[in-house]
Write a protein that holds these residues in place. Sequence first.
Motif, PDB file in Angstrom:
ATOM      1  N   VAL B 251       6.623  18.613  22.344  1.00  0.00           N
ATOM      2  CA  VAL B 251       6.609  18.448  23.798  1.00  0.00           C
ATOM      3  C   VAL B 251       6.122  19.738  24.459  1.00  0.00           C
ATOM      4  CG1 VAL B 251       8.040  18.037  25.839  1.00  0.00           C
ATOM      5  CG2 VAL B 251       8.361  16.644  23.798  1.00  0.00           C
ATOM      6  N   GLY B 252       6.510  20.884  23.885  1.00  0.00           N
ATOM      7  CA  GLY B 252       6.042  22.178  24.402  1.00  0.00           C
ATOM      8  C   GLY B 252       4.519  22.246  24.343  1.00  0.00           C
ATOM      9  N   ARG B 253       3.976  21.812  23.228  1.00  0.00           N
ATOM     10  CA  ARG B 253       2.524  21.786  23.052  1.00  0.00           C
ATOM     11  C   ARG B 253       1.866  20.873  24.106  1.00  0.00           C
ATOM     12  NH1 ARG B 253      -0.532  24.981  19.844  1.00  0.00           N
ATOM     13  NH2 ARG B 253       1.265  24.957  18.449  1.00  0.00           N
ATOM     14  N   ALA B 254       2.475  19.710  24.286  1.00  0.00           N
ATOM     15  CA  ALA B 254       1.922  18.749  25.258  1.00  0.00           C
ATOM     16  C   ALA B 254       1.994  19.301  26.682  1.00  0.00           C
ATOM     17  CB  ALA B 254       2.674  17.423  25.163  1.00  0.00           C
ATOM     18  N   MET B 255       3.063  20.054  26.971  1.00  0.00           N
ATOM     19  CA  MET B 255       3.204  20.634  28.308  1.00  0.00           C
ATOM     20  C   MET B 255       2.106  21.646  28.588  1.00  0.00           C
ATOM     21  SD  MET B 255       7.276  21.140  28.554  1.00  0.00           S
ATOM     22  CE  MET B 255       8.311  19.877  29.246  1.00  0.00           C
ATOM     23  N   GLN B 256       1.756  22.439  27.569  1.00  0.00           N
ATOM     24  CA  GLN B 256       0.664  23.406  27.729  1.00  0.00           C
ATOM     25  C   GLN B 256      -0.636  22.669  28.051  1.00  0.00           C
ATOM     26  OE1 GLN B 256       0.537  25.659  24.081  1.00  0.00           O
ATOM     27  NE2 GLN B 256       2.467  26.698  24.491  1.00  0.00           N
ATOM     28  N   ARG B 257      -0.852  21.592  27.302  1.00  0.00           N
ATOM     29  CA  ARG B 257      -2.076  20.814  27.500  1.00  0.00           C
ATOM     30  C   ARG B 257      -2.092  20.179  28.891  1.00  0.00           C
ATOM     31  NH1 ARG B 257      -3.608  16.888  22.508  1.00  0.00           N
ATOM     32  NH2 ARG B 257      -4.986  15.554  23.722  1.00  0.00           N
ATOM     33  N   ASP B 264       0.761  22.593  40.242  1.00  0.00           N
ATOM     34  CA  ASP B 264       2.209  22.727  40.392  1.00  0.00           C
ATOM     35  C   ASP B 264       2.896  21.377  40.609  1.00  0.00           C
ATOM     36  OD1 ASP B 264       1.983  25.369  40.028  1.00  0.00           O
ATOM     37  OD2 ASP B 264       2.060  25.917  42.168  1.00  0.00           O
ATOM     38  N   GLY B 265       4.218  21.413  40.528  1.00  0.00           N
ATOM     39  CA  GLY B 265       5.005  20.192  40.704  1.00  0.00           C
ATOM     40  C   GLY B 265       4.914  19.311  39.494  1.00  0.00           C
ATOM     41  N   ARG B 266       4.880  19.935  38.307  1.00  0.00           N
ATOM     42  CA  ARG B 266       4.730  19.157  37.072  1.00  0.00           C
ATOM     43  C   ARG B 266       6.056  18.539  36.644  1.00  0.00           C
ATOM     44  NH1 ARG B 266       0.897  23.637  36.176  1.00  0.00           N
ATOM     45  NH2 ARG B 266       2.680  24.961  35.663  1.00  0.00           N
ATOM     46  N   THR B 267       5.963  17.335  36.096  1.00  0.00           N
ATOM     47  CA  THR B 267       7.169  16.591  35.712  1.00  0.00           C
ATOM     48  C   THR B 267       7.076  16.062  34.290  1.00  0.00           C
ATOM     49  OG1 THR B 267       7.449  15.877  38.007  1.00  0.00           O
ATOM     50  CG2 THR B 267       8.643  14.628  36.320  1.00  0.00           C
ATOM     51  N   LEU B 268       8.172  16.210  33.546  1.00  0.00           N
ATOM     52  CA  LEU B 268       8.297  15.567  32.231  1.00  0.00           C
ATOM     53  C   LEU B 268       9.250  14.383  32.395  1.00  0.00           C
ATOM     54  CD1 LEU B 268       7.985  15.422  29.076  1.00  0.00           C
ATOM     55  CD2 LEU B 268      10.065  16.817  28.959  1.00  0.00           C
ATOM     56  N   THR B 286      16.008  22.118  28.243  1.00  0.00           N
ATOM     57  CA  THR B 286      15.737  23.543  28.046  1.00  0.00           C
ATOM     58  C   THR B 286      14.225  23.808  27.980  1.00  0.00           C
ATOM     59  OG1 THR B 286      17.759  23.609  26.726  1.00  0.00           O
ATOM     60  CG2 THR B 286      16.302  25.517  26.563  1.00  0.00           C
ATOM     61  N   VAL B 287      13.528  22.953  27.187  1.00  0.00           N
ATOM     62  CA  VAL B 287      12.083  23.123  27.028  1.00  0.00           C
ATOM     63  C   VAL B 287      11.361  22.915  28.362  1.00  0.00           C
ATOM     64  CG1 VAL B 287      10.021  22.294  25.819  1.00  0.00           C
ATOM     65  CG2 VAL B 287      12.216  22.352  24.643  1.00  0.00           C
ATOM     66  N   ALA B 288      11.790  21.896  29.104  1.00  0.00           N
ATOM     67  CA  ALA B 288      11.153  21.597  30.385  1.00  0.00           C
ATOM     68  C   ALA B 288      11.307  22.783  31.336  1.00  0.00           C
ATOM     69  CB  ALA B 288      11.760  20.328  30.992  1.00  0.00           C
ATOM     70  N   ALA B 289      12.530  23.337  31.388  1.00  0.00           N
ATOM     71  CA  ALA B 289      12.799  24.468  32.270  1.00  0.00           C
ATOM     72  C   ALA B 289      11.933  25.666  31.877  1.00  0.00           C
ATOM     73  CB  ALA B 289      14.282  24.825  32.209  1.00  0.00           C
ATOM     74  N   ALA B 290      11.814  25.906  30.571  1.00  0.00           N
ATOM     75  CA  ALA B 290      11.037  27.044  30.081  1.00  0.00           C
ATOM     76  C   ALA B 290       9.561  26.934  30.489  1.00  0.00           C
ATOM     77  CB  ALA B 290      11.162  27.149  28.563  1.00  0.00           C
ATOM     78  N   HIS B 291       9.069  25.706  30.574  1.00  0.00           N
ATOM     79  CA  HIS B 291       7.659  25.493  30.947  1.00  0.00           C
ATOM     80  C   HIS B 291       7.486  25.176  32.434  1.00  0.00           C
ATOM     81  CE1 HIS B 291       7.267  25.178  26.564  1.00  0.00           C
ATOM     82  NE2 HIS B 291       5.969  25.384  26.745  1.00  0.00           N
ATOM     83  N   ASP B 292       8.590  25.301  33.199  1.00  0.00           N
ATOM     84  CA  ASP B 292       8.545  25.037  34.636  1.00  0.00           C
ATOM     85  C   ASP B 292       8.159  23.588  34.956  1.00  0.00           C
ATOM     86  OD1 ASP B 292       8.971  25.793  37.203  1.00  0.00           O
ATOM     87  OD2 ASP B 292       6.934  26.562  37.532  1.00  0.00           O
TER      88      ASP B 292
END
Lengths: 222, 347
Positions: B251-257, B264-268, B286-292
């Motif tokens: 998911v972290g990888r996907a968030m970068q992509r 801004d205003g990104r949502t998982l 935790t991961v979502a918060a880390a990637h804003d």
Amino acid sequence: MLLLALDTSLAACSVALWRDGAPIADHFVPMARGHAEALVPMVQAVCAQAGVDLAAVGAIAVTRGPGTFTGIRIGLATARGLALTIGCPVIGVSTLEVIAASALLRTDPAPILVVQDARRGEIYAQRIGATPEESTAPRLLAVADLAAAFPERPLRLVGSGALLAAERLGAGATVAAAEVLPQAAVLAGLAAARLQRHGTARFAAPPSPLYLRAPDAKLPSA
Amino acid sequence: MLVLGIETSCDETAAAVVDDDGTIRSDIVLSQLEDHAPYGGVVPEIAARAHVDHLDSIIARAMTEAGVGYRDLDAVAATAGPGLIGGVMVGLMTGKAIAAASDRPFIAVNHLEGHALTVRLTHQAAFPYLLLLISGGHCQLLEVTGVGAYHRFGTTIDDAIGEAFDKTAKLLGLGFPGGPALEAAAKAGNPKAFALPRPLAGTETCDFSFSGLKTAVLHAVRGAGPLTDTVRADVAASFQAAVADVLADRVGRAMQRYAARHGDGRTLVVAGGVAANRTLGDRLATVAAAHDFALMVPPPRLCTDNAVMIAWAGLERLQLGLTDNLAAPPRARWPLDMEAAAAGAKA
């Protein structure tokens, strides 16, 4: 009363509208697959041809099997969905009974044994007499048990298992029609007669499928 | 606007009526859990038989609870796939029949789109968002830019995530369904007791793989001696920790992509039955918060299979004029993303 009949239990899809003792519109298309796509548009086409509103239907008839499991469910789910919305009864009829009537053999008084090949050495069978009281319920049995189960003669054999059954039953059991598909127009007539005989109250609960065979599922070994 | 939704693609027979203002007028779910439990998994023919026996009365209840008649509906929506085809056909045919008899539009809903759009009902989420869809049959990451507009970032190359939970639970003798049982067992366990692999972690793609993890669990159980409650709890906790690590990495990888394509205003958004797992949920938060990224997860009741999501997807499609004709086919396979759908159509 306006009666709508549906059949998708074997290798055909058919729909008929019946009023005052006769079909007023019917469609019949042989098909091995595609019933789920064809059925509801066919219902609409038959209604349009007859110039009637689907909501004006007073009763629905459907074949409940035995047949293909999926085909039986397509017909029953559709019939029950229509009935739920319209607020009318559903009359379920044995597919084998419709096959017997579709073979148009009523002029000969000898009883009919409808036999459909069920594969795996088994056969679906139902004896159809001159009156409903003389008919038996549909059942599934081993081909090897046919002779013991149906000793009476003469018997006219109808259905995809007719040749197979003739071999087992021997003299006095003759093949009348081997490949007969059920027809909604015939189903409609049978259901209309049943409705007239018993009244609508008898059909308050919707019919369920007649699979005659348990699902293929093995319990895990302990 | 009122839409009746029907869901029969797996082992829940469900019907719901939903209003376009987001009011859930009724939400009926009949679980077949007890029918399938003795077999240790869902048996398709048993599921199809149960659906046809119960669906009409479930729909009648949903209509009564909603206090509406069929002519009050603006459309009828039913799951047309993907799923167990015998069950899908029951819901699809019933839905078509109701639409025809009430002379209302029909919408053939993709079950996955139901999961994907639920957050727009529960959180009024706006497009676009990054979607993690985790369930018994799926595990994929999608960029959602609109109704019917999905771009796949990654998917599982073997087992679905829920399948991995179920198989591991079965191996540990925890019963069916395995997900909730395994999560409960893991509470008392040590997540570091067994060293299990983190398949595909650190790779460039956003894909998942769970079959190697399943095999590693099998070896760990065999090597651990008698299957005591302590071993069960430790294996469950170690397995869940491995899955959490893999999810976090992918998911972290996907968030970068996703972040490279959107401002801004990104949502998982996390949806599907496995989204109800607390440990995984905490980790994803935790991961979502880390990637804003803001994290949105529908309540558990609307993450597992239900008909509210089918009615809601139907409403969204109806509002865009996306209705279907009554010849709509049942589809055992029906990818959500446009690329895979196009590839499937060519094949």
